[in-house]
Scaffold this motif. Structure first.
Motif, short mmCIF file in Angstrom:
data_model
loop_
_atom_site.label_atom_id
_atom_site.label_comp_id
_atom_site.label_asym_id
_atom_site.label_seq_id
_atom_site.Cartn_x
_atom_site.Cartn_y
_atom_site.Cartn_z
N PRO A 171 34.25 18.10 -51.94
CA PRO A 171 33.61 17.10 -51.07
C PRO A 171 32.72 16.13 -51.84
O PRO A 171 32.63 14.95 -51.49
CB PRO A 171 32.80 17.96 -50.10
N ALA A 172 32.04 16.62 -52.88
CA ALA A 172 31.19 15.73 -53.68
C ALA A 172 32.02 14.68 -54.40
O ALA A 172 31.61 13.52 -54.54
CB ALA A 172 30.39 16.55 -54.70
N PHE A 173 33.21 15.06 -54.84
CA PHE A 173 34.12 14.14 -55.53
C PHE A 173 34.60 13.06 -54.56
O PHE A 173 34.65 11.88 -54.90
CB PHE A 173 35.29 14.93 -56.10
N GLY A 174 34.94 13.48 -53.33
CA GLY A 174 35.38 12.52 -52.33
C GLY A 174 34.27 11.57 -51.93
O GLY A 174 34.49 10.38 -51.71
N PHE A 175 33.05 12.10 -51.84
CA PHE A 175 31.89 11.27 -51.50
C PHE A 175 31.66 10.20 -52.57
O PHE A 175 31.48 9.01 -52.26
CB PHE A 175 30.65 12.16 -51.37
N ALA A 176 31.67 10.63 -53.83
CA ALA A 176 31.44 9.69 -54.94
C ALA A 176 32.54 8.64 -55.01
O ALA A 176 32.27 7.45 -55.21
CB ALA A 176 31.34 10.45 -56.26
N LEU A 177 33.80 9.08 -54.84
CA LEU A 177 34.92 8.14 -54.89
C LEU A 177 34.84 7.15 -53.74
O LEU A 177 35.06 5.94 -53.92
CB LEU A 177 36.25 8.90 -54.83
N GLY A 178 34.52 7.64 -52.56
CA GLY A 178 34.44 6.76 -51.40
C GLY A 178 33.39 5.67 -51.55
O GLY A 178 33.66 4.49 -51.31
N TRP A 179 32.21 6.05 -52.00
CA TRP A 179 31.15 5.06 -52.16
C TRP A 179 31.42 4.14 -53.36
O TRP A 179 31.05 2.96 -53.35
CB TRP A 179 29.80 5.73 -52.28
N ASN A 180 32.06 4.68 -54.38
CA ASN A 180 32.49 3.84 -55.51
C ASN A 180 33.44 2.75 -55.02
O ASN A 180 33.34 1.58 -55.42
CB ASN A 180 33.18 4.70 -56.57
N TYR A 181 34.36 3.15 -54.14
CA TYR A 181 35.35 2.20 -53.64
C TYR A 181 34.71 1.18 -52.70
O TYR A 181 35.07 0.00 -52.70
CB TYR A 181 36.47 2.94 -52.92
N VAL A 182 33.75 1.63 -51.90
CA VAL A 182 33.03 0.69 -51.04
C VAL A 182 32.29 -0.34 -51.89
O VAL A 182 32.34 -1.55 -51.62
CB VAL A 182 32.02 1.44 -50.14
N LEU A 183 31.62 0.12 -52.94
CA LEU A 183 30.89 -0.79 -53.82
C LEU A 183 31.84 -1.79 -54.47
O LEU A 183 31.49 -2.97 -54.64
CB LEU A 183 30.13 0.00 -54.89
N LYS A 184 33.01 -1.32 -54.84
CA LYS A 184 33.99 -2.22 -55.45
C LYS A 184 34.33 -3.37 -54.49
O LYS A 184 34.37 -4.54 -54.89
CB LYS A 184 35.26 -1.46 -55.80
N TYR A 185 34.53 -3.03 -53.22
CA TYR A 185 34.92 -4.07 -52.28
C TYR A 185 33.75 -4.88 -51.76
O TYR A 185 33.95 -5.97 -51.22
CB TYR A 185 35.76 -3.46 -51.14
N LEU A 186 32.55 -4.36 -51.94
CA LEU A 186 31.38 -5.20 -51.66
C LEU A 186 31.23 -6.28 -52.72
O LEU A 186 30.61 -7.31 -52.49
CB LEU A 186 30.11 -4.34 -51.62
N ILE A 187 31.84 -6.05 -53.90
CA ILE A 187 31.77 -7.01 -55.01
C ILE A 187 33.01 -7.90 -55.06
O ILE A 187 32.91 -9.11 -55.27
CB ILE A 187 31.61 -6.27 -56.35
N VAL A 188 34.19 -7.31 -54.87
CA VAL A 188 35.42 -8.07 -55.08
C VAL A 188 35.63 -9.13 -54.01
O VAL A 188 36.24 -10.18 -54.28
CB VAL A 188 36.65 -7.12 -55.14
N THR A 189 35.12 -8.90 -52.80
CA THR A 189 35.27 -9.93 -51.76
C THR A 189 34.52 -11.20 -52.12
O THR A 189 35.12 -12.30 -52.11
CB THR A 189 34.81 -9.39 -50.39
N PRO A 190 33.22 -11.13 -52.45
CA PRO A 190 32.56 -12.36 -52.91
C PRO A 190 33.16 -12.92 -54.19
O PRO A 190 33.09 -14.14 -54.42
CB PRO A 190 31.10 -11.94 -53.12
#
Length: 559
Positions: free
Chosen positions: A122-141
């Motif tokens: 679960p910790a791995f999924g949590f880290a991956l999920g938030w990593n991916y969210v951060l990526k798309y918070l950056i790639v959209t702008p």
């Protein structure tokens, strides 16, 4: 799947709260349809939206291939960019087939962070999920910023902030209309991109063979000295010609990584895909062809018609406002073809806006998936009657405000920062997908299940996932080499900040919740699968009631 395994899966779900390897049942079971995402994406929409050959055959080609290739060409030369994009293309394909195998078996609505939670920790999924969210918070702008670069080719009289506001409102409204509208619009945007890119490839070949106003047959002229075949990068700093050639090639790997990142969108669209077990393998197979034709073919054609020494090419961190965003625009100017450069620039504007549109979509779905699993505030799990996770959409749209950095710094400099951030976040995602797939295969073996019985069996396994994992890790570690020659604080931070961020998420969650790596024989491969099977069976029956499809309908579905 045996009946015994189904029973054991049902029994296991009832005692899930007592299982130390899982935090809650929401990590395994999808919410009911009315309160979650809607399965309204068809096969043709998924295959177009899945960012592949074009910044997304719904989004990736805009900034990664069409714009970012200019930087790669200048630094790596014609042969360097071709080799770099070919190598990373192989890695990308191996990541995609690994994701496809898991997605076709268990097409849940939590994206690949859900697979990491379920098959690894679960910790791995949590880290991956938030990593991916951060990526798309950056790639959209980033894509909105790229749209600004395209616009400034025509005029700089209108303040760039005005264009940014217009673009942000545009993509927000499309995402608010629901996945059916989003999918259809993205299909047509991507269809335009496919036709345009094919036209650009043909145009490049024709120009190269002498079909230009100057009747000048270029052939492989730009692969010879002084243009190529390899470029030199940082030669004035390292004072070693051969080392500068290697650094030039290595820099193309970073640009190629940025270009290909986004293909994993298929792992998010499965939650809203019709008949995912049928359509996901189809989309994966199409991805391979598009990688070969559009990405590798695209950079090959660019290397033939644009010299790597041309100073009008857009280069991240350096170019001034008004520079041609794409090498294809430069090519038409060099060939003496009038007006066409403006037409191509307009098409590129569609490319990058489509990319921004789909990036906003995937960011909201990833944040929604985390909320459903209890790994993000519950408010982000809310959806409206059209199945749009609107609180997540509002948050992701708010981060588009980062694009206004280009008001105080140049668009090319901001583009370079965003490329650094996105490529690292994306590389971490690829590595996590590969490791999750390795754990998935080990779980199948430990529980006596054969990969031959899966809806889609990934080729070249398990070595394919190991190769992609190691190759991506090496590129990621050394991708910021140029930040040390000389040392530059802003590029160093943007190149590597994602790595400690991921570790912080992983360690923080693991320490707080005291989670453990799930043993292969304890991985739950069953819970939630029956509901997905029943949902797909209902859809297939509904399709049968519609009667046999005509030839034109079958051709349309195959697009």
């Amino acid at each position: 799947m045996s009946a015994d395994m189904e029973k054991s899966g049902s029994a296991g779900s009832s005692s899930l709260e007592k299982d130390p390897y899982f935090t809650n049942e929401a990590a395994l079971v999808d919410p009911e349809e009315k309160k979650s995402l809607h399965r309204d994406l068809s096969a043709r929409q998924i295959s177009m939206i899945a960012k592949s050959p074009m910044t997304n055959l719904g989004g990736a080609i805009g900034t990664g291939l069409i714009i970012g290739s200019g930087t790669a060409l200048v630094r790596g030369g014609p042969l360097g960019i071709f080799l770099g994009y070919s190598f990373v293309g192989v890695v990308c394909y191996l990541v995609m087939v690994a994701l496809g195998e898991m997605s076709a078996y268990l097409p849940h609505k939590k994206g690949f962070p859900g697979y990491a939670t379920r098959f690894v920790d679960p910790a791995f999924g949590f880290a991956l999920g938030w990593n991916y969210v951060l990526k798309y918070l950056i790639v959209t702008p980033n894509n909105i910023n790229a749209a600004g670069v395209v616009i400034q080719y025509w005029t700089q009289k209108v303040h760039i902030a005005v264009w940014m506001v217009i673009f942000i409102v545009f993509i927000f409204c499309i995402n608010l209309l629901g996945v059916r509208v989003f999918g259809e619009l993205e299909f047509w945007f991507s269809s335009i991109k496919v036709v345009t890119l094919i036209g650009l490839l043909l145009m490049g070949i024709i120009i190269d063979l002498g079909g230009n106003p100057r009747h000048d047959r270029l052939g492989f002229r730009y692969w010879d000295h002084p243009y190529g075949p390899m470029g030199t990068y940082l030669n004035s700093q390292v004072h070693n010609y051969h080392l500068s050639i290697f650094l030039g090639f290595w820099s193309t790997l970073t640009n190629a990584l940025f270009a290909y990142i986004g293909t994993e969108l298929i792992g998010v669209t499965v939650g809203e895909a019709q008949a995912p077990r049928k359509n996901i393998p189809i989309a994966i197979r199409r991805t391979f062809v598009r990688i070969l034709v559009f990405y590798v073919g695209g950079v090959f054609v660019i290397s033939l018609i644009v010299p790597s020494t041309d100073n009008t090419l857009f280069v991240a961190n350096k170019s001034k406002a008004g520079a041609a965003a794409s090498p294809f625009v430069v090519a038409t100017t060099l060939a003496g073809i009038k007006v066409l450069n403006h037409i191509i620039n307009a098409c590129i504007l569609i490319f990058v806006l489509s990319a921004a549109n789909s990036d906003l979509y995937i960011g909201t779905r990833t944040l929604y998936g985390l909320a459903v699993q209890g790994q993000a505030p519950k408010i982000f799990a809310r959806v409206n009657r059209m199945g749009v996770p609107y609180p997540a959409l509002f948050l992701c749209t708010a981060f588009c405000g980062l694009v206004f950095l280009n008001v105080s710094s140049s668009s090319s400099k901001v583009f370079g920062w965003f490329v650094n951030l996105v490529s690292t976040f994306g590389a971490i995602t690829w590595m996590c997908i590969c490791y999750t797939h390795i754990r998935f295969m080990k779980a199948l073996k430990a529980q006596g299940m054969s990969r031959d019985d899966l809806p889609y069996k990934a080729p070249f396994q398990p070595w394919g996932s190991w190769f992609a994992l190691v190759a991506t890790a090496i590129i990621t570690i050394f991708k910021g080499f140029d930040t040390f020659i000389p040392f530059t604080k802003d590029t160093f931070v943007t190149a590597y900040i994602a790595l400690p961020t991921f570790v912080l998420f992983y360690v923080g969650y693991k320490v707080y919740y005291r989670t453990s790596l799930i043993p292969s024989d304890r991985v739950d491969l069953i819970t939630g699968k029956r509901e997905i099977d029943e949902e797909e069976e209902r859809f297939n029956k509904e399709q049968e009631l519609l009667g046999p499809r005509t030839r034109w309908q079958r051709i349309w579905d195959s697009l």
